[in-house]
Motif scaffolding. Structure first.
Motif, mmCIF file in Angstrom:
data_model
loop_
_atom_site.group_PDB
_atom_site.id
_atom_site.type_symbol
_atom_site.label_atom_id
_atom_site.label_comp_id
_atom_site.label_asym_id
_atom_site.label_seq_id
_atom_site.Cartn_x
_atom_site.Cartn_y
_atom_site.Cartn_z
ATOM 1 N N GLY A 63 0.801 -1.220 0.000
ATOM 2 C CA GLY A 63 0.000 0.000 0.000
ATOM 3 C C GLY A 63 0.829 1.263 0.000
ATOM 4 N N LEU A 64 1.881 1.288 -0.811
ATOM 5 C CA LEU A 64 2.805 2.419 -0.843
ATOM 6 C C LEU A 64 2.748 3.127 -2.189
ATOM 7 C CD1 LEU A 64 5.821 0.501 0.711
ATOM 8 C CD2 LEU A 64 4.304 2.098 1.891
ATOM 9 N N PRO A 65 3.085 4.424 -2.228
ATOM 10 C CA PRO A 65 3.145 5.115 -3.520
ATOM 11 C C PRO A 65 4.311 4.568 -4.345
ATOM 12 C CG PRO A 65 3.715 6.609 -1.705
ATOM 13 C CD PRO A 65 3.353 5.295 -1.104
ATOM 14 N N LEU A 66 4.063 4.332 -5.613
ATOM 15 C CA LEU A 66 5.065 3.708 -6.487
ATOM 16 C C LEU A 66 6.343 4.526 -6.603
ATOM 17 C CD1 LEU A 66 5.807 1.394 -8.381
ATOM 18 C CD2 LEU A 66 4.631 2.616 -10.217
ATOM 19 N N ASP A 67 6.238 5.874 -6.667
ATOM 20 C CA ASP A 67 7.456 6.667 -6.885
ATOM 21 C C ASP A 67 8.511 6.452 -5.812
ATOM 22 O OD1 ASP A 67 4.891 7.831 -6.829
ATOM 23 O OD2 ASP A 67 5.643 9.829 -6.493
ATOM 24 N N GLY A 68 8.122 6.236 -4.571
ATOM 25 C CA GLY A 68 9.100 6.018 -3.514
ATOM 26 C C GLY A 68 9.672 4.615 -3.501
ATOM 27 N N CYS A 69 9.055 3.711 -4.221
ATOM 28 C CA CYS A 69 9.478 2.307 -4.165
ATOM 29 C C CYS A 69 10.698 1.996 -5.025
ATOM 30 C CB CYS A 69 8.322 1.395 -4.555
ATOM 31 S SG CYS A 69 7.054 1.346 -3.274
ATOM 32 N N TYR A 70 10.965 2.787 -6.055
ATOM 33 C CA TYR A 70 12.112 2.501 -6.923
ATOM 34 C C TYR A 70 13.422 2.578 -6.136
ATOM 35 C CZ TYR A 70 8.668 3.272 -10.632
ATOM 36 O OH TYR A 70 7.561 3.213 -11.425
ATOM 37 N N LYS A 71 13.634 3.694 -5.490
ATOM 38 C CA LYS A 71 14.864 3.898 -4.717
ATOM 39 C C LYS A 71 14.909 2.943 -3.526
ATOM 40 C CE LYS A 71 17.537 7.524 -2.444
ATOM 41 N NZ LYS A 71 17.559 8.922 -2.024
ATOM 42 N N ALA A 72 13.770 2.764 -2.858
ATOM 43 C CA ALA A 72 13.711 1.878 -1.690
ATOM 44 C C ALA A 72 14.031 0.441 -2.074
ATOM 45 C CB ALA A 72 12.335 1.966 -1.039
ATOM 46 N N LEU A 73 13.480 -0.027 -3.193
ATOM 47 C CA LEU A 73 13.725 -1.392 -3.648
ATOM 48 C C LEU A 73 15.192 -1.596 -4.016
ATOM 49 C CD1 LEU A 73 12.168 -4.053 -4.160
ATOM 50 C CD2 LEU A 73 11.901 -3.312 -6.518
ATOM 51 N N LYS A 74 15.770 -0.610 -4.668
ATOM 52 C CA LYS A 74 17.188 -0.694 -5.037
ATOM 53 C C LYS A 74 18.062 -0.787 -3.780
ATOM 54 C CE LYS A 74 20.892 1.721 -7.436
ATOM 55 N NZ LYS A 74 21.285 2.939 -8.154
ATOM 56 N N SER A 75 17.815 0.086 -2.822
ATOM 57 C CA SER A 75 18.580 0.102 -1.579
ATOM 58 C C SER A 75 18.388 -1.195 -0.785
ATOM 59 C CB SER A 75 18.165 1.304 -0.740
ATOM 60 O OG SER A 75 18.786 1.272 0.511
ATOM 61 N N ALA A 76 17.143 -1.645 -0.678
ATOM 62 C CA ALA A 76 16.852 -2.865 0.080
ATOM 63 C C ALA A 76 17.494 -4.089 -0.561
ATOM 64 C CB ALA A 76 15.342 -3.062 0.197
ATOM 65 N N THR A 77 17.511 -4.131 -1.891
ATOM 66 C CA THR A 77 18.139 -5.256 -2.601
ATOM 67 C C THR A 77 19.619 -5.321 -2.269
ATOM 68 O OG1 THR A 77 16.531 -5.066 -4.399
ATOM 69 C CG2 THR A 77 18.555 -6.276 -4.876
ATOM 70 N N GLU A 78 20.259 -4.171 -2.289
ATOM 71 C CA GLU A 78 21.694 -4.099 -1.997
ATOM 72 C C GLU A 78 21.991 -4.512 -0.548
ATOM 73 O OE1 GLU A 78 25.375 -0.903 -2.250
ATOM 74 O OE2 GLU A 78 23.393 -0.310 -2.929
ATOM 75 N N LYS A 79 21.213 -3.987 0.394
ATOM 76 C CA LYS A 79 21.462 -4.268 1.810
ATOM 77 C C LYS A 79 21.078 -5.692 2.200
ATOM 78 C CE LYS A 79 21.086 0.485 3.343
ATOM 79 N NZ LYS A 79 20.263 1.471 4.044
ATOM 80 N N LEU A 80 20.017 -6.206 1.600
ATOM 81 C CA LEU A 80 19.566 -7.555 1.941
ATOM 82 C C LEU A 80 20.639 -8.592 1.625
ATOM 83 C CD1 LEU A 80 17.214 -9.140 3.116
ATOM 84 C CD2 LEU A 80 16.232 -9.273 0.820
ATOM 85 N N PHE A 81 21.446 -8.310 0.604
ATOM 86 C CA PHE A 81 22.527 -9.215 0.234
ATOM 87 C C PHE A 81 23.517 -9.417 1.387
ATOM 88 C CE2 PHE A 81 26.782 -9.922 -1.613
ATOM 89 C CZ PHE A 81 26.557 -11.178 -2.180
ATOM 90 N N THR A 82 23.697 -8.415 2.216
ATOM 91 C CA THR A 82 24.678 -8.508 3.306
ATOM 92 C C THR A 82 24.079 -9.015 4.610
ATOM 93 O OG1 THR A 82 24.294 -6.248 4.075
ATOM 94 C CG2 THR A 82 25.944 -6.545 2.334
ATOM 95 N N ARG A 83 22.772 -9.131 4.689
ATOM 96 C CA ARG A 83 22.115 -9.487 5.948
ATOM 97 C C ARG A 83 22.312 -10.952 6.304
ATOM 98 N NH1 ARG A 83 21.918 -4.638 8.104
ATOM 99 N NH2 ARG A 83 20.380 -3.290 7.147
#
Length: 181
Positions: A63-83
């Motif tokens: 339930g989030l606005p799409l425009d904020g999800c591009y940057k968030a998804l990119k950042s989360a993908t990068e960080k999730l790799f190290t978790r």
């Protein structure tokens, strides 16, 4: 997101209880990305590689606005790799695992490509006995890592109807420092 769409969402999360009880430190965005990926896994089969998460699916699910999800998804993908996941065992000490063996973000189509590690696969597929299952829509509107974490811990004990834990163990399970009293 339309509440009718959320109501009809039948995607499920399946996790071995060892993973539910394990500690991990993630942001809300990372946790949501991980859960959305796990919801794409058929627990009766091997994990497909890669699991592809689209920014529009992420936005719609949570339930989030799409425009904020591009940057968030990119950042989360990068960080999730190290978790890491840290499974604590009083008898053997601890076991550290990485969720992913590879992570890729494709900006052109705003997709995260997640490759779960071989070590984590037994905790997500072909589960026998002690595992937790719930519908993704049950946590889709929760807005903190702690509320999702608490939901999973309580869901783990849904069948027996109660859960007793010491304050120190609860802090550990929630990933909180001793400063929270």
């Amino acid at each position: 997101m339309d509440s009718v769409l959320l109501h009809n969402d039948t995607r499920k999360i399946y996790k071995d209880n060892a993973i539910v009880a394990a500690t991990n430190k993630m942001t809300l965005i990372e946790q949501r990305l991980l859960l959305l990926a796990i919801a794409k896994i058929d627990p009766r089969q091997s994990i497909p590689c890669p699991l592809i998460i689209r920014a529009d699916d992420y936005a719609e699910t949570f339930g989030l606005p799409l425009d904020g999800c591009y940057k968030a998804l990119k950042s989360a993908t990068e960080k999730l790799f190290t978790r890491q996941i840290v499974a604590l065992d009083n008898e053997t000490g601890f076991d550290k695992l990485h969720w992913l063996s590879r992570a890729r973000y494709v900006a052109q189509n705003a997709t995260a490509h997640l490759y779960f590690s071989q070590e984590i696969e037994p905790y997500l597929v072909n589960l026998q006995g002690q595992f937790t299952k719930y519908e993704l829509k049950r946590i889709a509107r929760l807005n903190s890592v702690h509320s999702i974490r608490l939901f999973e811990l309580l869901q783990r004990f849904k069948k027996n109807g109660y859960y007793t834990v010491s304050l120190d163990e609860f802090r550990d399970l929630m990933g909180l420092s001793a400063g929270y009293a």
